[in-house]
Design a protein around this motif. Sequence first.
Motif, PDB file in Angstrom:
ATOM      1  N   ARG A 147     -46.177 -53.151  30.463  1.00  0.00           N
ATOM      2  CA  ARG A 147     -47.600 -53.542  30.975  1.00  0.00           C
ATOM      3  C   ARG A 147     -48.327 -53.918  29.613  1.00  0.00           C
ATOM      4  O   ARG A 147     -49.082 -55.096  29.626  1.00  0.00           O
TER       5      ARG A 147
ATOM      6  N   GLU B 230     -47.213 -57.411  28.535  1.00  0.00           N
ATOM      7  CA  GLU B 230     -47.286 -58.464  29.236  1.00  0.00           C
ATOM      8  C   GLU B 230     -49.088 -58.750  29.219  1.00  0.00           C
ATOM      9  O   GLU B 230     -49.340 -60.074  29.029  1.00  0.00           O
TER      10      GLU B 230
ATOM     11  N   ASN C  71     -56.418 -62.883  36.199  1.00  0.00           N
ATOM     12  CA  ASN C  71     -55.740 -63.850  37.324  1.00  0.00           C
ATOM     13  C   ASN C  71     -54.089 -63.423  37.162  1.00  0.00           C
ATOM     14  O   ASN C  71     -53.387 -63.844  37.857  1.00  0.00           O
ATOM     15  N   LEU C  72     -53.897 -62.391  36.534  1.00  0.00           N
ATOM     16  CA  LEU C  72     -52.493 -61.755  36.600  1.00  0.00           C
ATOM     17  C   LEU C  72     -52.218 -61.089  37.872  1.00  0.00           C
ATOM     18  O   LEU C  72     -52.971 -60.917  38.485  1.00  0.00           O
ATOM     19  N   PRO C  73     -50.950 -61.093  38.395  1.00  0.00           N
ATOM     20  CA  PRO C  73     -50.537 -60.350  39.687  1.00  0.00           C
ATOM     21  C   PRO C  73     -51.186 -58.815  39.739  1.00  0.00           C
ATOM     22  O   PRO C  73     -51.752 -58.714  40.762  1.00  0.00           O
ATOM     23  N   GLU C  74     -51.209 -58.179  38.725  1.00  0.00           N
ATOM     24  CA  GLU C  74     -51.774 -56.948  38.789  1.00  0.00           C
ATOM     25  C   GLU C  74     -52.931 -57.166  37.711  1.00  0.00           C
ATOM     26  O   GLU C  74     -52.691 -56.923  36.523  1.00  0.00           O
ATOM     27  N   LYS C  75     -54.088 -57.306  38.364  1.00  0.00           N
ATOM     28  CA  LYS C  75     -55.389 -57.614  37.664  1.00  0.00           C
ATOM     29  C   LYS C  75     -55.661 -56.893  36.654  1.00  0.00           C
ATOM     30  O   LYS C  75     -55.303 -55.451  36.727  1.00  0.00           O
ATOM     31  N   ALA C  76     -56.477 -57.028  35.537  1.00  0.00           N
ATOM     32  CA  ALA C  76     -56.830 -56.334  34.506  1.00  0.00           C
ATOM     33  C   ALA C  76     -58.176 -56.400  34.078  1.00  0.00           C
ATOM     34  O   ALA C  76     -58.516 -57.889  33.891  1.00  0.00           O
ATOM     35  N   LYS C  77     -58.946 -55.656  34.059  1.00  0.00           N
ATOM     36  CA  LYS C  77     -60.328 -55.886  33.587  1.00  0.00           C
ATOM     37  C   LYS C  77     -60.520 -54.702  32.415  1.00  0.00           C
ATOM     38  O   LYS C  77     -60.126 -53.622  32.622  1.00  0.00           O
TER      39      LYS C  77
ATOM     40  N   TYR D 160     -58.698 -52.916  27.032  1.00  0.00           N
ATOM     41  CA  TYR D 160     -58.054 -52.796  28.370  1.00  0.00           C
ATOM     42  C   TYR D 160     -57.457 -51.509  28.587  1.00  0.00           C
ATOM     43  O   TYR D 160     -56.328 -51.387  29.289  1.00  0.00           O
TER      44      TYR D 160
ATOM     45  N   ASP E 217     -54.365 -50.073  27.675  1.00  0.00           N
ATOM     46  CA  ASP E 217     -53.185 -50.414  27.172  1.00  0.00           C
ATOM     47  C   ASP E 217     -53.071 -51.328  25.908  1.00  0.00           C
ATOM     48  O   ASP E 217     -52.334 -51.064  25.137  1.00  0.00           O
TER      49      ASP E 217
END
Length: 132
Positions: free
Chosen positions: A6, A9, A65-71, A88, A90
């Motif tokens: 993750r 990515e 906009n990633l499939p598993e959104k990140a803020k 973030y 990670d």
Amino acid sequence: MPVTDRARELALAAAQAAADKKAQDIVLIDVADQLYITDAFVIASASNERQVIAIVDAVEEALLNLPEKAKPVRREGERQGRWVLLDYVDIVIHIQHAEEREFYSLDRLWKDCPTIPFVDRDMVQADTSGAA
């Protein structure tokens, strides 16, 4: 323990978004073995404050906009536009004005950590189109 999938990515997506906005000297550093608070740093430079903000905006949009959104859970330094930090969990992203990048030299501080390979997709496309 190396960087998680993750984190890799997120770091690669952030690096590409920064590259798309003409960020310079993009470096991805695997700090997972050194820090328990994050797995990777993304460090990029910009030549002026306006470009720093544009890169930050592009990175945030790309990760949303990633499939598993990140803020980001934390955002610092945006008002000055000289060094913006996006946390973030990670990964931690540092977008710095070139002068701050040189002065604080985060790359040198973390030089003993492995880097995560990143190649700007525009450079790959330029190489393949020039080879024909």
